[in-house]
Design a protein around this motif. Structure first.
Motif, PDB file in Angstrom:
ATOM      1  N   GLN A  76       3.706 -12.654 -47.084  1.00 38.77           N
ATOM      2  CA  GLN A  76       2.542 -11.694 -47.549  1.00 38.77           C
ATOM      3  C   GLN A  76       1.319 -12.584 -47.244  1.00 38.77           C
ATOM      4  O   GLN A  76       0.136 -11.760 -46.638  1.00 38.77           O
ATOM      5  N   ARG A  77       1.394 -13.859 -47.502  1.00 35.37           N
ATOM      6  CA  ARG A  77       0.022 -14.318 -47.162  1.00 35.37           C
ATOM      7  C   ARG A  77      -0.362 -14.506 -45.723  1.00 35.37           C
ATOM      8  O   ARG A  77      -1.659 -14.679 -45.378  1.00 35.37           O
ATOM      9  N   ASN A  78       0.492 -14.746 -45.005  1.00 30.26           N
ATOM     10  CA  ASN A  78       0.338 -14.676 -43.273  1.00 30.26           C
ATOM     11  C   ASN A  78      -0.458 -13.286 -43.064  1.00 30.26           C
ATOM     12  O   ASN A  78      -1.358 -13.419 -42.237  1.00 30.26           O
ATOM     13  N   VAL A  79       0.115 -12.381 -43.679  1.00 31.67           N
ATOM     14  CA  VAL A  79      -0.353 -10.917 -43.307  1.00 31.67           C
ATOM     15  C   VAL A  79      -1.980 -10.975 -43.714  1.00 31.67           C
ATOM     16  O   VAL A  79      -2.546 -10.357 -42.946  1.00 31.67           O
ATOM     17  N   ILE A  80      -2.214 -11.266 -44.975  1.00 34.97           N
ATOM     18  CA  ILE A  80      -3.319 -11.130 -45.695  1.00 34.97           C
ATOM     19  C   ILE A  80      -4.299 -12.030 -44.825  1.00 34.97           C
ATOM     20  O   ILE A  80      -5.525 -11.564 -44.369  1.00 34.97           O
ATOM     21  N   GLU A  81      -3.943 -13.146 -44.376  1.00 35.58           N
ATOM     22  CA  GLU A  81      -5.008 -14.192 -43.394  1.00 35.58           C
ATOM     23  C   GLU A  81      -5.221 -13.370 -42.285  1.00 35.58           C
ATOM     24  O   GLU A  81      -6.168 -13.379 -41.739  1.00 35.58           O
ATOM     25  N   SER A  82      -4.254 -12.678 -41.806  1.00 34.51           N
ATOM     26  CA  SER A  82      -4.513 -12.024 -40.301  1.00 34.51           C
ATOM     27  C   SER A  82      -5.434 -11.076 -40.364  1.00 34.51           C
ATOM     28  O   SER A  82      -5.994 -10.690 -39.255  1.00 34.51           O
ATOM     29  N   PHE A  83      -6.184 -10.588 -41.694  1.00 26.32           N
ATOM     30  CA  PHE A  83      -7.237  -9.641 -41.732  1.00 26.32           C
ATOM     31  C   PHE A  83      -8.575 -10.248 -41.923  1.00 26.32           C
ATOM     32  O   PHE A  83      -9.556  -9.720 -42.303  1.00 26.32           O
ATOM     33  N   SER A  84      -8.672 -11.784 -41.770  1.00 27.62           N
ATOM     34  CA  SER A  84      -9.763 -12.495 -42.270  1.00 27.62           C
ATOM     35  C   SER A  84     -10.958 -12.015 -41.319  1.00 27.62           C
ATOM     36  O   SER A  84     -11.953 -12.163 -41.859  1.00 27.62           O
ATOM     37  N   TYR A  85     -10.702 -11.612 -40.440  1.00 30.93           N
ATOM     38  CA  TYR A  85     -11.687 -10.991 -39.242  1.00 30.93           C
ATOM     39  C   TYR A  85     -12.471  -9.902 -39.762  1.00 30.93           C
ATOM     40  O   TYR A  85     -13.945  -9.591 -39.483  1.00 30.93           O
ATOM     41  N   MET A  86     -12.162  -9.229 -40.925  1.00 28.01           N
ATOM     42  CA  MET A  86     -12.859  -8.291 -41.557  1.00 28.01           C
ATOM     43  C   MET A  86     -14.228  -8.899 -42.458  1.00 28.01           C
ATOM     44  O   MET A  86     -15.166  -8.298 -42.663  1.00 28.01           O
ATOM     45  N   ASP A  87     -13.955 -10.241 -42.650  1.00 31.01           N
ATOM     46  CA  ASP A  87     -14.970 -11.191 -43.138  1.00 31.01           C
ATOM     47  C   ASP A  87     -15.765 -10.689 -44.376  1.00 31.01           C
ATOM     48  O   ASP A  87     -16.821 -10.545 -44.717  1.00 31.01           O
ATOM     49  N   PHE A  88     -14.692 -10.025 -45.482  1.00 31.74           N
ATOM     50  CA  PHE A  88     -15.181  -9.709 -46.919  1.00 31.74           C
ATOM     51  C   PHE A  88     -16.006 -10.809 -47.641  1.00 31.74           C
ATOM     52  O   PHE A  88     -15.393 -11.959 -47.457  1.00 31.74           O
ATOM     53  N   LEU A  89     -17.182 -10.688 -47.723  1.00 27.97           N
ATOM     54  CA  LEU A  89     -17.976 -11.592 -48.666  1.00 27.97           C
ATOM     55  C   LEU A  89     -17.633 -11.570 -50.056  1.00 27.97           C
ATOM     56  O   LEU A  89     -18.110 -12.584 -50.755  1.00 27.97           O
ATOM     57  N   GLY A  90     -17.337 -10.408 -50.544  1.00 26.14           N
ATOM     58  CA  GLY A  90     -17.393 -10.436 -51.876  1.00 26.14           C
ATOM     59  C   GLY A  90     -16.020 -11.068 -52.828  1.00 26.14           C
ATOM     60  O   GLY A  90     -15.235 -11.736 -51.801  1.00 26.14           O
ATOM     61  N   LYS A  91     -16.117 -11.066 -53.898  1.00 26.15           N
ATOM     62  CA  LYS A  91     -15.003 -12.232 -54.630  1.00 26.15           C
ATOM     63  C   LYS A  91     -13.442 -11.576 -54.608  1.00 26.15           C
ATOM     64  O   LYS A  91     -13.361 -10.374 -54.385  1.00 26.15           O
ATOM     65  N   ILE A  92     -12.721 -12.572 -54.456  1.00 25.63           N
ATOM     66  CA  ILE A  92     -11.140 -11.747 -54.535  1.00 25.63           C
ATOM     67  C   ILE A  92     -10.946 -11.829 -56.233  1.00 25.63           C
ATOM     68  O   ILE A  92     -11.019 -13.038 -56.770  1.00 25.63           O
ATOM     69  N   ASP A  93     -10.596 -10.472 -56.543  1.00 26.27           N
ATOM     70  CA  ASP A  93     -10.202 -10.561 -57.847  1.00 26.27           C
ATOM     71  C   ASP A  93      -8.801  -9.719 -57.997  1.00 26.27           C
ATOM     72  O   ASP A  93      -8.578  -8.596 -57.678  1.00 26.27           O
ATOM     73  N   MET A  94      -7.963 -10.482 -58.523  1.00 26.88           N
ATOM     74  CA  MET A  94      -6.473  -9.943 -58.438  1.00 26.88           C
ATOM     75  C   MET A  94      -6.253  -8.894 -59.713  1.00 26.88           C
ATOM     76  O   MET A  94      -5.453  -8.127 -59.684  1.00 26.88           O
ATOM     77  N   LYS A  95      -7.286  -9.225 -60.766  1.00 29.47           N
ATOM     78  CA  LYS A  95      -6.924  -8.091 -61.896  1.00 29.47           C
ATOM     79  C   LYS A  95      -7.698  -6.744 -61.794  1.00 29.47           C
ATOM     80  O   LYS A  95      -7.189  -5.745 -62.065  1.00 29.47           O
ATOM     81  N   GLU A  96      -9.093  -6.907 -61.557  1.00 34.86           N
ATOM     82  CA  GLU A  96      -9.929  -5.482 -61.737  1.00 34.86           C
ATOM     83  C   GLU A  96     -10.794  -5.372 -60.487  1.00 34.86           C
ATOM     84  O   GLU A  96     -11.960  -5.495 -60.534  1.00 34.86           O
ATOM     85  N   PRO A  97     -10.308  -5.494 -59.018  1.00 31.91           N
ATOM     86  CA  PRO A  97     -11.151  -5.506 -57.944  1.00 31.91           C
ATOM     87  C   PRO A  97     -11.759  -4.172 -57.950  1.00 31.91           C
ATOM     88  O   PRO A  97     -11.167  -3.067 -58.322  1.00 31.91           O
ATOM     89  N   GLU A  98     -12.672  -4.053 -57.329  1.00 36.86           N
ATOM     90  CA  GLU A  98     -13.598  -2.760 -57.078  1.00 36.86           C
ATOM     91  C   GLU A  98     -12.566  -2.081 -56.072  1.00 36.86           C
ATOM     92  O   GLU A  98     -12.571  -0.742 -56.098  1.00 36.86           O
ATOM     93  N   ILE A  99     -12.162  -2.663 -54.934  1.00 40.37           N
ATOM     94  CA  ILE A  99     -11.303  -1.827 -53.919  1.00 40.37           C
ATOM     95  C   ILE A  99      -9.939  -2.744 -53.843  1.00 40.37           C
ATOM     96  O   ILE A  99      -9.865  -4.024 -54.002  1.00 40.37           O
ATOM     97  N   THR A 100      -8.929  -2.029 -53.649  1.00 40.81           N
ATOM     98  CA  THR A 100      -7.366  -2.601 -53.134  1.00 40.81           C
ATOM     99  C   THR A 100      -7.348  -2.252 -51.755  1.00 40.81           C
ATOM    100  O   THR A 100      -7.502  -1.283 -51.500  1.00 40.81           O
TER     101      THR A 100
END
Lengths: 453, 123
Positions: free
Chosen positions: A125-149
């Motif tokens: 799962q971590r590897n997959v998420i890493e592979s999306f890092s080119y999207m360059d999201f600058l916002g906070k990672i929030d596992m509880k109440e993120p604005e988007i999932t």
């Protein structure tokens, strides 16, 4: 505005009911769903066997309306990309950057990675998420109440590989990626209407999932009047009333509606769901000798007619009438409860009569929603088409299979504005003999053909 | 149950009883009032099918005189609410409904009317 692609995640059950449920609820809400990736009926039939489909909607609001009401929807995502490898997924995802770049600057987010038919390790799962890092999201990672999932899905073919080994991470059939728009909350109704938890039920009570699918085919909503002429223990009444409709019920057997307590069983069960007040009335009568003053009364007729298996399908009348003897005199003892004689009601005659009766009793554009049992091996579509009459058109026909037999949830719309006279309930067979003729006898013979055929 | 809307939709269906078979006459009735949520669309949808005169008479019999004797051209919110009360909130829980033409008697017990016919009444 051009429609948007949405990734639908479906429950893997009742596959034939999936598209009719979507179409019914979208029609109820006054919007359309695009199926442009599944134009070929063969493609669509294959697609509903899988949990993921990409469909078009005008708006996130429409997705929310579907997720709130369709029990076969698990969740809906705005669709970004799919592929048979992550290389393909990322290529397509980069192409649609305009769909997600608004979230780059400062939107809090989280990723979920889910395997279908295969559990994914944390590392994978971590590897997959890493592979999306080119999207360059600058916002906070929030596992509880993120604005988007952001959801990644890997669809594996079956539980195991053909050689019996477990799948290797990454050997999926297809991967999908999107932004969560709506969780499917309607699925919680299945537990809510669980028959075992109900205050009143019988051995003919319809299971929760199916009575919910029927209420959705019926487009149950506030302001609508529905009627079940074989209401039995009321299974269809609870779900349709829950969605706001008022429901009439009748049955030839008053005991099915009442149960043993003073307050009729159907009312007690309806009270459990807070809908006792939307059971308009219950009446004991034989639908073939019914007291309705006129036609054009109901928005929907919704029913599971007796197949003659667990409950004998009966109508008033005597089985055999001897011409040479007079009928017994009526009511020999006025103080005794009178039980009129009944005779069997053959299923194909019942179905043909039900459709004629519905044409008379429905308002124009009204719907008839009912279950038709059929024999799997000999069923043909013409079995249903020959039961129709002028002004009644087939909308949907989905099978719930049990091996040698099945039951089909049929939805028919009254498309005529003409007034027809009250039906006489005297349907005899036409030229075509449907698979469901004499269903009861076939059921008890185990659907075996007569020898010599 | 039995609500007055239902009484307004039922006629005697004994074989051959085809005229003066509506409305059925209430007798020996026990009434219960039960609140129902007001939905103006529901009441408006029921209007085209109502027999107003029969409804007013049945309401009077059970002690309600809130409705005008003639169906008005325009239905305002106030009238819709009165109609809602008469149609949906008055329940005949015990009693009998009798056909004015053939005198067949349909008993009501625990709010459920028995409208099964005897053998000789279905022909």
């Amino acid at each position: 505005m051009a429609p948007t692609d949405y990734l639908f995640v479906f429950a893997q059950a009742h596959e034939e009911f999936r598209v009719p449920e979507l179409r019914s609820i979208s029609e109820l809400n006054g919007f359309e769903i695009g199926f442009s990736r599944y134009v070929d009926p063969g493609e669509l039939a294959e697609a509903v066997k899988r949990p993921f489909m990409v469909l078009e909607l005008e708006d996130d609001e429409h997705a929310r309306a579907l997720a709130k009401r369709c029990i076969l929807i698990k969740s809906i995502y705005e669709f970004y990309a799919q592929g048979s490898t992550y290389v393909e997924v990322h290529e397509e995802n980069r192409r649609v950057r305009s769909r997600w770049e608004r979230y780059i600057p400062d939107t809090s987010f989280k990723f979920t990675v889910t395997g279908y038919n295969h559990g994914l390790s944390q590392r994978q799962q971590r590897n997959v998420i890493e592979s999306f890092s080119y999207m360059d999201f600058l916002g906070k990672i929030d596992m509880k109440e993120p604005e988007i999932t952001l959801g990644v899905f890997e669809e594996y073919e079956k539980d195991r590989r053909p050689d019996g080994q477990r799948h290797t991470d990454g050997e999926f059939r297809q991967a999908y990626f999107g932004r969560l728009v709506a969780e499917g909350t309607a699925r919680s109704f299945i537990k809510m209407f669980d028959v075992k938890k109900r205050d009143y039920f019988g051995n003919t009570s319809m299971e929760a999932e199916i009575s919910l699918l029927m209420a959705n085919q019926a487009q149950a909503a506030p302001g609508k009047l529905m009627y079940d002429p074989f209401i039995g223990t009321g299974s269809m009444a609870y779900t349709t009333a829950y969605f706001g409709a008022y429901v009439y019920g009748s049955d030839i057997d008053g005991r099915q509606m009442r149960g043993k307590a003073k307050t009729p069983g159907i009312i007690r069960a309806a009270a459990q769901y807070g809908v006792a007040n939307r059971i308009m009335d219950l009446c004991t009568f034989d639908v073939t000798h019914n007291p309705w003053r006129c036609g054009g009364l109901f928005d929907v007729i919704i029913t599971d007619p007796p197949y003659g298996v667990r409950a004998g399908a009966k109508r008033l009348g005597r089985k055999k009438v001897r011409e040479d003897r007079p009928l017994p005199s009526p009511r020999p003892n006025p103080d005794e409860a009178y039980i009129p004689p009944t005779k069997p009601y053959e299923l194909s005659a019942l179905i043909t009569d039900l459709i004629l009766f519905s044409r008379y009793l429905l308002k124009p554009c009204g719907l008839l929603v009912f279950f038709l049992p059929t024999v799997t091996e000999t069923y043909e579509e013409v079995d249903v088409r020959t039961a129709l009459c002028e002004g009644m058109e087939l909308v949907a026909n989905s099978v719930q299979g049990f091996g040698s037999w099945g039951r089909r949830l049929v939805t028919i719309r009254k498309t005529t504005m003409k007034c027809y006279p009250a039906p006489t309930f005297s349907s005899a067979g036409g030229e075509h003999v449907p698979a469901h003729k004499d269903f009861r006898e076939k059921y008890f013979k185990g659907f075996k053909k007569e020898s010599g055929e | 149950m039995v609500r007055l809307i239902t009484h307004n939709l039922l006629a005697c269906h004994v074989k051959g009883c085809t005229s003066n078979n509506f409305p059925l006459k209430f007798q020996d009735v026990q009434i219960e009032l039960q609140e129902a949520d007001f939905n103006p669309d529901m009441i408006t949808n029921l209007l085209p099918r109502l027999e107003w005169g029969a409804l007013v008479d049945a309401a009077r019999l059970v002690g309600d005189t809130s409705l005008p004797p003639e169906q008005p051209e325009m239905m305002d919110d106030d009238l819709l609410r009165k109609l809602h009360h008469v149609l949906l909130e008055i329940h005949v829980v015990e009693g009998v409904m009798i056909c004015p033409n053939c005198s067949h008697s349909y008993p009501i017990s625990n709010g459920i009317p028995n409208m099964l016919l005897a053998e000789h009444e279905i022909g």
